[in-house]
Design an enzyme around this catalytic site. Structure first.
Site, PDB file in Angstrom:
ATOM      1  N   ASP A  66     -80.293 -21.831  37.661  1.00  0.00           N
ATOM      2  CA  ASP A  66     -78.903 -21.805  37.185  1.00  0.00           C
ATOM      3  C   ASP A  66     -78.061 -22.918  37.778  1.00  0.00           C
ATOM      4  O   ASP A  66     -77.013 -23.265  37.252  1.00  0.00           O
ATOM      5  CB  ASP A  66     -78.257 -20.445  37.437  1.00  0.00           C
ATOM      6  N   ASN A  67     -78.503 -23.499  38.899  1.00  0.00           N
ATOM      7  CA  ASN A  67     -77.824 -24.635  39.537  1.00  0.00           C
ATOM      8  C   ASN A  67     -78.716 -25.107  40.675  1.00  0.00           C
ATOM      9  O   ASN A  67     -79.798 -24.548  40.910  1.00  0.00           O
ATOM     10  CB  ASN A  67     -76.425 -24.265  40.057  1.00  0.00           C
TER      11      ASN A  67
ATOM     12  N   HIS B  77     -73.975 -11.138  36.231  1.00  0.00           N
ATOM     13  CA  HIS B  77     -72.921 -12.026  36.729  1.00  0.00           C
ATOM     14  C   HIS B  77     -72.088 -12.633  35.600  1.00  0.00           C
ATOM     15  O   HIS B  77     -71.648 -13.779  35.684  1.00  0.00           O
ATOM     16  CB  HIS B  77     -73.521 -13.122  37.602  1.00  0.00           C
TER      17      HIS B  77
ATOM     18  N   ASP C 237     -82.458 -18.552  40.602  1.00  0.00           N
ATOM     19  CA  ASP C 237     -81.096 -18.571  41.131  1.00  0.00           C
ATOM     20  C   ASP C 237     -81.047 -19.471  42.368  1.00  0.00           C
ATOM     21  O   ASP C 237     -81.722 -19.199  43.364  1.00  0.00           O
ATOM     22  CB  ASP C 237     -80.686 -17.140  41.499  1.00  0.00           C
ATOM     23  N   ASP C 238     -80.268 -20.560  42.283  1.00  0.00           N
ATOM     24  CA  ASP C 238     -80.096 -21.478  43.421  1.00  0.00           C
ATOM     25  C   ASP C 238     -81.399 -22.176  43.807  1.00  0.00           C
ATOM     26  O   ASP C 238     -81.578 -22.553  44.972  1.00  0.00           O
ATOM     27  CB  ASP C 238     -79.535 -20.751  44.648  1.00  0.00           C
TER      28      ASP C 238
ATOM     29  N   CYS D  88     -73.175 -20.268  39.751  1.00  0.00           N
ATOM     30  CA  CYS D  88     -73.965 -19.279  39.022  1.00  0.00           C
ATOM     31  C   CYS D  88     -73.326 -18.775  37.732  1.00  0.00           C
ATOM     32  O   CYS D  88     -73.891 -18.881  36.645  1.00  0.00           O
ATOM     33  CB  CYS D  88     -74.235 -18.071  39.927  1.00  0.00           C
TER      34      CYS D  88
END
Length: 813
Positions: free
Chosen positions: A300-301, A166, A68-69, A108
């Site tokens: 995710d990004n 999410h 994540d991130d 996300c």
């Protein structure tokens, strides 16, 4: 483990079938020993070959590990020098390191929607974060979408989701309701790492272990419990997303050489996740599953910009841009694929790969066919990663749609990008109202040199590709309007309720409606609504002049007042903050009328004025529904008549509009509907240019015909329906033509058709289907004299209907 179990089952049968004398003499026993020694190496080779073959015959386990991130340059195999990530790096060393790995969105939630469905999330209206209403059963991944576990379960897979979800928080959106057999994690977009509130399946509990370690623990346990059956594990760490809480000392000690405290803390969070990846891989190996497990690792990004500005704790170097932007830094991520029994080790794949490909690749590996009733945007990447086939030239798209300055206050501008081959055309957030920039990513990964001015044909070509792709999309089903602070609840505190800023009763507390709403909201925004009945007796309040303030969040710090309210119009009310009641508004209410207040939930910044619309009707306002369209399956050459049903006969003040748009309602055409009682209709003209049309139905007491922009129209909407898209049946724009060839030569017939994707094709010869002829063109085998006069046609179809082309004659000379 499954291979060993199978071989053990076979062993007794092999002993029974072997030749073993009932009585052994010393000589025969000696000969048997010699034969056994000679055969042992051969048996071991056969055993190894059989084990490998059996592994290939079993469906692979599938593991998706999602960070994540995580910034592009925060993994060792992608150039990071100060954070040790040996386990993530081992996936690249023992499998394939993808240097051009992409996700479908720079934030996300939408990115996860694309990954888990294998479809661009813009196809089903998912472009914004899921937040604000955990009771809305439509806020999240639409129930019409099929998730990867729902594809795999019929093939015998047990499916587990661990970590950050999410994708919707209402009960029907839970992972257990969306195809997963097990879930351990949290539903929202962010969580604390200590004493985290999580769910085991649908039971809440407090997790006392450091959350990254807890997710690892659960992943390891899932593998151990399901080692004897095919499984899909979706392990979605929330690391390294904020909050950047201090990790356990064991991880901090391993990066103690980093002097920047913020960077050190971030590095320790990465190390904790990397250890988790290592434990997952070790568990697969301990269960003899590593050779037959397809493992994906990605983020995710990109890293968020606040991480770069907060002590430079994270970065996306050498990429430009961050999370929430479609520059490379927001969408290009670390991406590794490992399948020890199938993919070669130490492979570097330099062509684009997308998170969209995970569903298509996993389905193909599992022997599962993708449903034919929808477009899947990913590819089965195994033949390309294995070097068995030449990678195709790919075109990838990104869009984060916004209504911009034409929309309600706070609306974002649209940012978008398209990459085809080495070229990328992109609008970035800070220059979103300028022409897009063109970059050659083969030698400009940092997107530093804009080539748009010198390569106008490439700009036009890529713009055309993006515009064509856009016709396949729909408007967002909900918005996130640049929130700064939450003004809920919104209360009309006035002389009618003793200026009670805590009044919970309607109509004084406005009803907040989150999108997607069952009955629709203007442009799928969130809004507040109420209707006040004015009567001398029996109404909500009495006729005459009244004073009131609008109060947000039950606090005098958030109030709006000091003006006279306009009727059948929008009034901008000034902001006031204090410890008591501030300036009041005045409004004159007539006896026997209904006054409807409407406020678009723009979540204004502190100090912003609040636009409030008030519309007056002589009866309670109607609600609307779409009652069908004619024709139900139109082509682009057909006008479309939309039938409208009202909940009761409308008041004389209400106008019913059919609102249609070809640019996702940035601008609209408004057609006032005709009819009586509860039945009305209006017509959308034909679209011979092939434009995609969406429409909704709304009412207002204002003449909206002069207006076309969403900001004005939305503010003055009294009632609305959801948005509908006209699905077009196929039509043929270019028919196949007659061909004449010599004996032994081939002929190619082509058709050009349009309609809603996906279009499928089936060519026929003399009215009989031709096996495998399922593209927009068909090339015959070498012609014979017997083919002379044969007639070729094609049936073009989609989910809406089908059309058959004219016959084309083949002449053979």
């Amino acid at each position: 483990m499954r291979i060993i179990q199978r071989c053990l089952q076979l062993a007794p049968a092999q002993q029974k079938e072997g030749v073993m004398p009932s009585r052994s003499t010393p000589g025969s026993f000696h000969k048997l020993r010699i034969i056994s020694k000679a055969l042992l190496p051969l048996l071991l080779i056969v055993w190894a070959f059989a084990s490998s073959a059996l592994a290939q015959s079993l469906p692979p386990n599938i593991v998706v590990i999602l960070a994540d991130d995580l910034g592009y340059d925060n993994v060792g195999s992608y150039g990071c020098l100060d954070i040790p990530t040996p386990n993530i790096d081992s996936l690249a060393n023992n499998g394939v390191r993808c240097t051009n790995g992409y996700v479908t969105h720079p934030v996300c939630s939408a990115s996860r929607a694309g990954l888990i469905t294998g479809r661009y999330q813009e196809r089903f209206g998912y472009e914004y974060q899921v937040q604000g209403d955990d009771t809305n059963p439509r806020l999240g991944l639409p129930m019409s979408e099929m998730l990867l576990p729902q594809l795999l379960k019929p093939a015998g897979y047990v499916c587990g989701a661990i970590g950050k979800w999410h994708l919707g928080e209402a009960l029907n959106m839970h992972p257990i309701e969306r195809g997963f057999d097990e879930f351990f994690g949290f539903l929202a977009g962010v969580s604390h790492y200590y004493n985290a509130e999580v769910l085991r399946d649908e039971t809440p509990l407090i997790e006392t272990q450091y959350l990254t370690d807890a997710f690892t623990r659960e992943g390891v346990d899932f593998i151990n419990r399901h080692a004897a059956e095919p499984f899909f594990l979706y392990l979605a760490y929330n690391a390294v997303h904020s909050p950047y809480e201090k990790p356990p000392q064991i991880y901090l000690d391993r990066v103690s050489y980093i002097t920047n405290q913020g960077r050190q803390r971030y590095a320790a969070m990465v190390v904790a996740m990397d250890d988790g990846v290592g434990q997952v891989l070790a568990t697969l190996e301990a269960n003899n599953l590593l050779e037959n497990t397809l493992v994906f690792f990605l983020s995710d990004n990109g890293a968020p910009i606040e991480a770069s500005t907060d002590g430079d704790i994270s970065n996306n170097a050498p990429l430009r841009g961050y999370k929430a932007n479609v520059l490379e830094g927001g969408i290009r991520v670390p991406f590794a694929v490992q399948w020890t029994g199938r993919l070669p080790a130490q492979t570097v794949y330099n062509d684009p790969i997308s998170s969209l490909d995970i569903v298509a690749t996993a389905a193909a590996a599992a022997g599962v066919s993708l449903p034919a009733d929808r477009v899947y945007d990913g590819l089965n990447m195994i033949p390309y990663l294995a070097g068995e086939q030449v990678s195709p030239k790919r075109t990838l798209f990104w869009r984060w749609f916004g209504l911009g300055h034409y929309g309600p206050p706070g609306s974002l501008d649209t940012i978008w990008a398209v990459r085809s081959g080495r070229l990328k055309l992109v609008t970035e957030r800070k220059t979103s109202r300028r022409p897009p920039a063109l970059y050659d990513l083969s030698n400009d990964i940092a997107e530093a040199t804009d080539l748009a001015a010198t390569h106008p044909k490439d700009v036009d070509s890529l713009t055309g590709l993006y515009d064509q792709w856009s016709t396949e999309l729909i408007s967002p089903l909900w918005w996130q309007l640049d929130p700064d602070f939450d003004i809920r609840p919104l209360v009309l505190a006035g002389d009618w309720n003793g200026f009670n800023i805590n009044d919970p009763t309607p109509p004084w507390q406005l009803t907040w409606i989150s999108a997607p709403a069952l009955n629709g909201t203007p442009d799928s925004v969130e809004w507040y609504e109420n209707t006040v009945h004015v009567a001398a007796t029996g109404g909500d309040t009495t006729p005459g002049m009244h004073s009131f303030v609008v109060v947000g969040a039950n606090s005098y710090s958030n109030q709006w007042g000091g003006v006279t309210i306009n009727i059948d119009a929008t009034t901008s009310i000034p902001f006031f903050s204090g410890s008591g009641l501030g300036p009041t508004n005045n409004i004159f209410l007539e006896d026997g009328f209904y006054y409807s207040f409407r406020v678009i939930d723009q979540t204004p910044k502190i100090g912003d004025s609040l636009p409030v619309a008030v519309m007056k009707t002589s009866a309670p306002p109607v609600s609307l529904s779409q009652n069908g369209q004619t024709p139900p399956n139109p082509t682009f050459d057909d006008p479309v008549v939309v039938s409208i049903l009202t909940s009761q006969p409308k008041s004389v003040e209400e106008r019913i509009y059919l609102r249609w748009s070809t640019d996702f309602f940035i601008t609209s055409q408004l057609v006032e509907a005709a009819g009586s009682q509860t039945n009305y209709s209006a017509t959308i003209p034909a679209q011979p240019d092939g434009a995609a049309v969406q429409y909704s139905i709304l009412t207002s007491t204002v003449d909206l015909s002069p207006y076309s922009t969403s900001g004005i129209i939305d503010a003055l909407t009294l009632a609305a329906t959801p948005i509908f898209k006209i699905l077009r049946a196929p039509s043929i724009t270019t028919q196949p033509v007659n061909k004449t060839v010599a004996v032994g030569r081939t002929a190619t017939f082509r058709v050009i058709a349009r309609g809603n994707a996906p279009l499928s094709y089936q060519w026929r010869k003399n009215g009989v289907d031709i096996a495998g002829a399922t593209s927009a063109s068909y090339t015959t085998p070498p012609a014979t004299s017997g083919d002379n006069g044969s007639l070729f046609s094609v049936v073009v179809s989609n989910s809406v209907g089908s059309v058959t082309s004219n016959d084309a004659r083949l002449g053979v000379r």
